[in-house]
Motif scaffolding. Sequence first.
Motif, PDB file in Angstrom:
ATOM      1  N   SER A  59       0.819  -1.216   0.000  1.00 23.44           N
ATOM      2  CA  SER A  59       0.000   0.000   0.000  1.00 23.44           C
ATOM      3  C   SER A  59       0.848   1.259   0.000  1.00 23.44           C
ATOM      4  O   SER A  59       0.485   2.270  -0.626  1.00 23.44           O
ATOM      5  CB  SER A  59      -0.940   0.001   1.220  1.00 23.44           C
ATOM      6  N   PHE A  60       1.972   1.231   0.692  1.00 22.44           N
ATOM      7  CA  PHE A  60       2.824   2.420   0.748  1.00 22.44           C
ATOM      8  C   PHE A  60       3.802   2.501  -0.413  1.00 22.44           C
ATOM      9  O   PHE A  60       4.223   3.602  -0.799  1.00 22.44           O
ATOM     10  CB  PHE A  60       3.587   2.454   2.078  1.00 22.44           C
ATOM     11  N   LEU A  61       4.165   1.365  -0.999  1.00 19.75           N
ATOM     12  CA  LEU A  61       5.144   1.362  -2.080  1.00 19.75           C
ATOM     13  C   LEU A  61       4.531   1.733  -3.431  1.00 19.75           C
ATOM     14  O   LEU A  61       5.184   2.382  -4.258  1.00 19.75           O
ATOM     15  CB  LEU A  61       5.809  -0.006  -2.181  1.00 19.75           C
ATOM     16  N   LEU A  62       3.274   1.325  -3.672  1.00 15.22           N
ATOM     17  CA  LEU A  62       2.653   1.564  -4.979  1.00 15.22           C
ATOM     18  C   LEU A  62       1.815   2.838  -4.968  1.00 15.22           C
ATOM     19  O   LEU A  62       1.100   3.105  -3.997  1.00 15.22           O
ATOM     20  CB  LEU A  62       1.770   0.379  -5.365  1.00 15.22           C
ATOM     21  N   PRO A  63       1.881   3.638  -6.042  1.00 15.73           N
ATOM     22  CA  PRO A  63       1.074   4.874  -6.109  1.00 15.73           C
ATOM     23  C   PRO A  63      -0.425   4.619  -5.932  1.00 15.73           C
ATOM     24  O   PRO A  63      -1.114   5.382  -5.247  1.00 15.73           O
ATOM     25  CB  PRO A  63       1.390   5.419  -7.507  1.00 15.73           C
ATOM     26  N   LYS A  64      -0.953   3.546  -6.548  1.00 15.70           N
ATOM     27  CA  LYS A  64      -2.386   3.244  -6.398  1.00 15.70           C
ATOM     28  C   LYS A  64      -2.723   2.906  -4.957  1.00 15.70           C
ATOM     29  O   LYS A  64      -3.810   3.236  -4.471  1.00 15.70           O
ATOM     30  CB  LYS A  64      -2.781   2.091  -7.318  1.00 15.70           C
ATOM     31  N   GLY A 201     -11.093   2.697  -5.428  1.00 16.91           N
ATOM     32  CA  GLY A 201     -10.377   2.828  -6.686  1.00 16.91           C
ATOM     33  C   GLY A 201      -9.317   1.776  -6.903  1.00 16.91           C
ATOM     34  O   GLY A 201      -8.659   1.759  -7.948  1.00 16.91           O
ATOM     35  N   THR A 202      -9.123   0.873  -5.955  1.00 14.36           N
ATOM     36  CA  THR A 202      -8.105  -0.176  -6.091  1.00 14.36           C
ATOM     37  C   THR A 202      -8.402  -1.318  -5.127  1.00 14.36           C
ATOM     38  O   THR A 202      -8.822  -1.079  -3.983  1.00 14.36           O
ATOM     39  CB  THR A 202      -6.697   0.382  -5.801  1.00 14.36           C
ATOM     40  N   PRO A 203      -8.186  -2.569  -5.557  1.00 14.52           N
ATOM     41  CA  PRO A 203      -8.379  -3.701  -4.640  1.00 14.52           C
ATOM     42  C   PRO A 203      -7.306  -3.769  -3.559  1.00 14.52           C
ATOM     43  O   PRO A 203      -7.482  -4.480  -2.563  1.00 14.52           O
ATOM     44  CB  PRO A 203      -8.314  -4.920  -5.567  1.00 14.52           C
ATOM     45  N   ILE A 204      -6.204  -3.055  -3.746  1.00 15.78           N
ATOM     46  CA  ILE A 204      -5.139  -3.048  -2.732  1.00 15.78           C
ATOM     47  C   ILE A 204      -5.685  -2.535  -1.412  1.00 15.78           C
ATOM     48  O   ILE A 204      -5.443  -3.112  -0.344  1.00 15.78           O
ATOM     49  CB  ILE A 204      -3.947  -2.183  -3.193  1.00 15.78           C
ATOM     50  N   THR A 205      -6.442  -1.445  -1.466  1.00 17.36           N
ATOM     51  CA  THR A 205      -6.966  -0.834  -0.244  1.00 17.36           C
ATOM     52  C   THR A 205      -8.040  -1.702   0.393  1.00 17.36           C
ATOM     53  O   THR A 205      -8.098  -1.833   1.620  1.00 17.36           O
ATOM     54  CB  THR A 205      -7.520   0.564  -0.560  1.00 17.36           C
ATOM     55  N   ALA A 206      -8.900  -2.308  -0.430  1.00 20.01           N
ATOM     56  CA  ALA A 206      -9.910  -3.217   0.118  1.00 20.01           C
ATOM     57  C   ALA A 206      -9.236  -4.381   0.837  1.00 20.01           C
ATOM     58  O   ALA A 206      -9.690  -4.824   1.903  1.00 20.01           O
ATOM     59  CB  ALA A 206     -10.813  -3.730  -0.999  1.00 20.01           C
ATOM     60  N   THR A 207      -8.136  -4.875   0.279  1.00 18.16           N
ATOM     61  CA  THR A 207      -7.390  -5.960   0.904  1.00 18.16           C
ATOM     62  C   THR A 207      -6.770  -5.503   2.218  1.00 18.16           C
ATOM     63  O   THR A 207      -6.798  -6.225   3.226  1.00 18.16           O
ATOM     64  CB  THR A 207      -6.292  -6.472  -0.037  1.00 18.16           C
ATOM     65  N   LEU A 208      -6.209  -4.305   2.229  1.00 21.78           N
ATOM     66  CA  LEU A 208      -5.609  -3.765   3.455  1.00 21.78           C
ATOM     67  C   LEU A 208      -6.647  -3.651   4.572  1.00 21.78           C
ATOM     68  O   LEU A 208      -6.405  -4.078   5.709  1.00 21.78           O
ATOM     69  CB  LEU A 208      -4.991  -2.392   3.177  1.00 21.78           C
ATOM     70  N   VAL A 209      -7.809  -3.089   4.258  1.00 21.32           N
ATOM     71  CA  VAL A 209      -8.857  -2.930   5.263  1.00 21.32           C
ATOM     72  C   VAL A 209      -9.303  -4.294   5.780  1.00 21.32           C
ATOM     73  O   VAL A 209      -9.559  -4.485   6.975  1.00 21.32           O
ATOM     74  CB  VAL A 209     -10.050  -2.141   4.681  1.00 21.32           C
TER      75      VAL A 209
END
Length: 322
Positions: A59-64, A201-209
Amino acid sequence: MTSTPRLPLLAGLPLAVATGLLMPVQGRINGALGAALADGIAAAAVSFSTGLVVIIAVSFLLPKGRAGLARIVPAVRNREFPPYYVLAGCIGAFFVFAQSFTVGLLGVALFTVAAVTGQTLSGLLVDRLGIGPAGKKPVTGIRVLGSILTVAAVAWAVSPRLGGAGSGLLELLVPVLLPVLAGFLMSFQQAMNGTATVHYGTPITATLVNFVSGTALLLVAWLVKLALAGAGNPLPGQWWYYLGGPMGCIFIAVAAMLVRSLGVLVTGLGTISGQLLGSLGLDLAFPAPGTVVALPTVLGTVLTLGAIILATLPWPRGALKR
């Protein structure tokens, strides 16, 4: 709201199948970790904690990922989706706990077939309620028939292990019900994550939550268990015991992305196909101690796959319409 890309069916389905192949491997790892720790809750907490570390880094490494982080508070505050969707990770936590607790007892194939039963049945309900980003879909007679056939196929698949009488039967039924319930809740988790992904706007954040809420729940459960029963065994030194969490990151992120493109049922069909194929292959090639794959298990799994296809593929409007 930031839009997320949609994948065509021919690209999305193979991706769903490939992702589903990871789940039996994850189940074997989490089951082995639970046995090594002599504590299923601790194993689930370790799995989720390692996954949380990985998804925080991504989450912190990728711009999205960084852009999605900035969307969490506004999306929840503005009620762009029901606030309880941020607790979808608790469903994943329960699924991982079920893996850690029951895979050693049932074997990967039986665990997967049981979870598939719950997921297939709940897929009908999720589409009927319109929880996912694809909206409401009708419940047809064909899909109900497919779900009934799925349950029958599962009963056939587990019949070699249900051959005993008395307390042996009861001792097996309880572990089987746990993955059935975990699978039933999975369709809800995928629908909730798919909706949240649209707004983040990205599945990365849904995964983090997901991993934040799931890890918090499991750590609380482990602390309660620690206070009541004490600690289990120390953490094992083998590196592969800690791959279950990162695999969960991949599964949750891909499923959250595919739900918007394929819908809950078709996404479930693809991942379930991968699970069934992967679990049987794993039990045949690398059987866990005490795991026996009998012919009814193989044939019941194949019939389950056919029933899932019957239940989830789009059929003409006139086919057994309900």
